[in-house]
Design a protein around this motif. Structure first.
Motif, PDB file in Angstrom:
ATOM      1  N   GLN A 262       0.838  -1.195   0.000  1.00 41.77           N
ATOM      2  CA  GLN A 262       0.000   0.000   0.000  1.00 41.77           C
ATOM      3  C   GLN A 262       0.878   1.251   0.000  1.00 41.77           C
ATOM      4  N   LYS A 263       0.296   2.361  -0.425  1.00 43.50           N
ATOM      5  CA  LYS A 263       0.972   3.655  -0.330  1.00 43.50           C
ATOM      6  C   LYS A 263       0.432   4.373   0.901  1.00 43.50           C
ATOM      7  N   ARG A 264       0.813   3.873   2.067  1.00 44.37           N
ATOM      8  CA  ARG A 264       0.213   4.329   3.319  1.00 44.37           C
ATOM      9  C   ARG A 264       0.502   5.798   3.601  1.00 44.37           C
ATOM     10  N   GLU A 265       1.709   6.255   3.262  1.00 45.95           N
ATOM     11  CA  GLU A 265       2.035   7.662   3.484  1.00 45.95           C
ATOM     12  C   GLU A 265       1.101   8.582   2.703  1.00 45.95           C
ATOM     13  N   LEU A 266       0.654   8.125   1.546  1.00 45.53           N
ATOM     14  CA  LEU A 266      -0.228   8.964   0.732  1.00 45.53           C
ATOM     15  C   LEU A 266      -1.600   9.106   1.365  1.00 45.53           C
ATOM     16  N   PHE A 267      -2.196   7.986   1.820  1.00 48.34           N
ATOM     17  CA  PHE A 267      -3.566   8.145   2.302  1.00 48.34           C
ATOM     18  C   PHE A 267      -3.655   8.849   3.649  1.00 48.34           C
ATOM     19  N   THR A 268      -2.573   8.883   4.421  1.00 51.01           N
ATOM     20  CA  THR A 268      -2.630   9.665   5.662  1.00 51.01           C
ATOM     21  C   THR A 268      -2.272  11.138   5.423  1.00 51.01           C
ATOM     22  N   TRP A 269      -1.271  11.393   4.588  1.00 53.68           N
ATOM     23  CA  TRP A 269      -0.906  12.781   4.279  1.00 53.68           C
ATOM     24  C   TRP A 269      -2.080  13.497   3.608  1.00 53.68           C
ATOM     25  N   TYR A 270      -2.620  12.914   2.556  1.00 46.69           N
ATOM     26  CA  TYR A 270      -3.696  13.585   1.827  1.00 46.69           C
ATOM     27  C   TYR A 270      -5.021  13.530   2.576  1.00 46.69           C
ATOM     28  N   GLY A 271      -5.203  12.544   3.426  1.00 44.09           N
ATOM     29  CA  GLY A 271      -6.377  12.532   4.290  1.00 44.09           C
ATOM     30  C   GLY A 271      -6.378  13.738   5.206  1.00 44.09           C
ATOM     31  N   ALA A 272      -5.213  14.039   5.789  1.00 45.78           N
ATOM     32  CA  ALA A 272      -5.089  15.235   6.635  1.00 45.78           C
ATOM     33  C   ALA A 272      -5.307  16.504   5.811  1.00 45.78           C
ATOM     34  N   GLN A 273      -4.754  16.528   4.611  1.00 49.47           N
ATOM     35  CA  GLN A 273      -4.921  17.714   3.763  1.00 49.47           C
ATOM     36  C   GLN A 273      -6.377  17.911   3.371  1.00 49.47           C
ATOM     37  N   PHE A 274      -7.113  16.820   3.154  1.00 49.34           N
ATOM     38  CA  PHE A 274      -8.543  16.943   2.867  1.00 49.34           C
ATOM     39  C   PHE A 274      -9.279  17.632   4.022  1.00 49.34           C
ATOM     40  N   LEU A 275      -8.902  17.275   5.252  1.00 46.21           N
ATOM     41  CA  LEU A 275      -9.518  17.920   6.408  1.00 46.21           C
ATOM     42  C   LEU A 275      -9.249  19.427   6.387  1.00 46.21           C
ATOM     43  N   PHE A 276      -7.999  19.773   6.131  1.00 41.76           N
ATOM     44  CA  PHE A 276      -7.616  21.187   6.068  1.00 41.76           C
ATOM     45  C   PHE A 276      -8.400  21.908   4.975  1.00 41.76           C
ATOM     46  N   ASP A 277      -8.533  21.267   3.825  1.00 43.01           N
ATOM     47  CA  ASP A 277      -9.248  21.881   2.705  1.00 43.01           C
ATOM     48  C   ASP A 277     -10.731  22.077   3.017  1.00 43.01           C
ATOM     49  N   MET A 278     -11.318  21.143   3.786  1.00 34.30           N
ATOM     50  CA  MET A 278     -12.712  21.301   4.194  1.00 34.30           C
ATOM     51  C   MET A 278     -12.873  22.483   5.139  1.00 34.30           C
ATOM     52  N   VAL A 279     -11.955  22.573   6.086  1.00 41.16           N
ATOM     53  CA  VAL A 279     -12.038  23.640   7.089  1.00 41.16           C
ATOM     54  C   VAL A 279     -11.863  25.015   6.446  1.00 41.16           C
ATOM     55  N   HIS A 280     -10.946  25.107   5.486  1.00 43.52           N
ATOM     56  CA  HIS A 280     -10.572  26.415   4.937  1.00 43.52           C
ATOM     57  C   HIS A 280     -11.192  26.711   3.578  1.00 43.52           C
ATOM     58  N   ASP A 281     -12.067  25.841   3.101  1.00 44.71           N
ATOM     59  CA  ASP A 281     -12.692  26.072   1.792  1.00 44.71           C
ATOM     60  C   ASP A 281     -11.649  26.404   0.729  1.00 44.71           C
ATOM     61  N   THR A 282     -10.583  25.631   0.674  1.00 43.52           N
ATOM     62  CA  THR A 282      -9.508  25.948  -0.266  1.00 43.52           C
ATOM     63  C   THR A 282      -9.921  25.770  -1.720  1.00 43.52           C
ATOM     64  N   ASN A 283     -10.955  24.973  -1.956  1.00 43.92           N
ATOM     65  CA  ASN A 283     -11.414  24.776  -3.327  1.00 43.92           C
ATOM     66  C   ASN A 283     -12.939  24.696  -3.341  1.00 43.92           C
ATOM     67  N   PRO A 284     -13.610  25.811  -3.046  1.00 48.87           N
ATOM     68  CA  PRO A 284     -15.077  25.783  -2.955  1.00 48.87           C
ATOM     69  C   PRO A 284     -15.724  25.497  -4.300  1.00 48.87           C
ATOM     70  N   LEU A 285     -16.847  24.820  -4.236  1.00 46.66           N
ATOM     71  CA  LEU A 285     -17.590  24.487  -5.443  1.00 46.66           C
ATOM     72  C   LEU A 285     -18.772  25.423  -5.667  1.00 46.66           C
ATOM     73  N   SER A 286     -19.126  26.178  -4.631  1.00 47.86           N
ATOM     74  CA  SER A 286     -20.264  27.102  -4.716  1.00 47.86           C
ATOM     75  C   SER A 286     -20.031  28.224  -3.725  1.00 47.86           C
ATOM     76  N   VAL A 287     -20.970  29.150  -3.620  1.00 46.54           N
ATOM     77  CA  VAL A 287     -20.819  30.234  -2.632  1.00 46.54           C
ATOM     78  C   VAL A 287     -21.046  29.719  -1.221  1.00 46.54           C
ATOM     79  N   ASN A 288     -21.697  28.560  -1.073  1.00 48.09           N
ATOM     80  CA  ASN A 288     -21.866  27.950   0.241  1.00 48.09           C
ATOM     81  C   ASN A 288     -22.097  26.453   0.057  1.00 48.09           C
ATOM     82  N   ASP A 289     -21.005  25.687   0.110  1.00 49.86           N
ATOM     83  CA  ASP A 289     -21.089  24.246  -0.139  1.00 49.86           C
ATOM     84  C   ASP A 289     -21.940  23.525   0.898  1.00 49.86           C
TER      85      ASP A 289
END
Length: 352
Positions: A276-303
């Motif tokens: 498995q590429k374990r480092e990838l799914f934990t690193w990017y899993g954490a980054q997904f959390l950050f992106d959710m919190v900070h709306d780094t890539n919003p899809l609408s004016v209020n997702d």
């Protein structure tokens, strides 16, 4: 016209300031700005057997490095044994602390309720390693274990010449293990001369795996191969084959690339590691959390109002196979490991 535009702008401003529309986490701060300080944010990983070397050296190592890179606090929690109820209790306790984001090892379908409660509490929640699809988790990152099973099956066909007796060892009931078993069986079903003579649950315990392997060799002296779906299963089988003096005669395939397994692969005791590429799914899993919190890539004016999440719902981080021929680049630690505190680079003393 200008008066109309000003009125619309005021309405949008009031909407975005409404506390009822804060979405899944009150700490959401809008698009990331360079130079911002995130030191007050805490992202928590919850797993089980928290000191297990594979988790420490890959998952936890990547998660902690991500936190250092991003400038946030990270915590890693969980029981020291494979204890699903204790993991659930840990998740419940963490929910009460209101972390910025929660990264959960999907160890067992039984944790779905705790995941749901985290999501309902407004905490961005990502599952990694093995999915818990019946939960409300926001995203999952991990390996397609069906692919791992097919890779192992294809190697077994090659190693045995398409005939012989084989055995499966792993953990029963886990989504990923069941998918891996199905992939293995789908491959060998095309080879009627390959016979699965047993499927065993070793609880991911090296000693249990070794005892089972010894009993299996006694019952089936003409055994062709062990198919081991946890690193502990693989180590137990490989040590048994080595002690029985049947290296190369009884093949061993297993998963992931821990130092002890690489050594046995180099010695020819193990013939293949499906990784498995374990480092990838934990690193990017954490980054997904950050992106959710900070709306780094919003899809609408209020997702949140739209009922959508601005990260992928599920990500397959991929699989690769190691043999004696291509393993050399994995024998030494990458630079990222060399720059990390040695205290976290723990190896399983039971393997020595």
């Amino acid at each position: 016209m200008n008066r109309c535009l000003a009125y619309i702008s005021l309405l949008l401003l009031c909407w975005n300031c409404n506390p009822e529309n804060e979405g899944h986490n009150k700490q959401k701060q809008g698009p990331q700005q360079s130079g911002e300080n995130y030191a007050d944010e805490e992202y928590v990983m919850v797993t089980t057997i928290v000191n297990f070397p594979m988790y420490v050296n890959h998952d936890q190592h990547a998660f902690t490095r991500w936190g250092q890179h991003r400038g946030v606090r990270t915590s890693i929690l969980g029981p020291s044994e494979w204890d699903i109820q204790a993991q659930i209790a840990t998740i419940e306790q963490v929910i009460g602390t209101r972390p910025t984001g929660l990264l959960i090892n999907g160890t067992d379908p039984a944790i779905a309720g705790a995941i749901d409660r985290a999501v309902e509490a407004g905490i961005p929640t990502v599952v990694y390693d093995s999915d818990v699809p019946q939960s409300k988790r926001h995203s999952f990152l991990g390996t397609n274990w069906y692919d791992m099973g097919t890779l192992m099956g294809e190697e077994i066909v090659s190693l045995t010449g398409g005939k012989g007796k084989i055995v499966y060892l792993g953990i029963f009931g886990l989504t990923n293990m069941e998918d891996g078993y199905r992939g293995l069986m789908d491959v060998i079903s095309d080879y009627p001369d390959i016979k699965l003579v047993g499927r065993y649950d070793d609880k991911a315990n090296t000693e249990i795996a070794a005892k089972l392997a010894s009993d299996i060799l006694a019952a089936h002296p003409d055994l062709s191969a062990f198919c081991a779906f946890t690193p502990m299963s693989g180590f137990g089988c490989a040590q048994t084959v080595k002690e029985a003096g049947r290296v190369g005669e009884v093949k061993v395939t297993t998963v992931n690339y821990e130092p002890e397994l690489l050594k046995l692969l180099e010695e020819g005791v193990i013939q293949q590691l499906v990784c498995q590429k374990r480092e990838l799914f934990t690193w990017y899993g954490a980054q997904f959390l950050f992106d959710m919190v900070h709306d780094t890539n919003p899809l609408s004016v209020n997702d949140d109002v739209a009922g959508i999440t601005n990260v992928p719902y599920a990500v397959n981080t991929g699989t690769f196979a190691l043999t004696k021929e291509n393993m050399s680049v994995f024998l030494e630690k990458p630079a990222a490991f060399l720059n990390f505190p040695d205290a976290l680079l723990v190896y399983n003393k039971a393997y020595e």
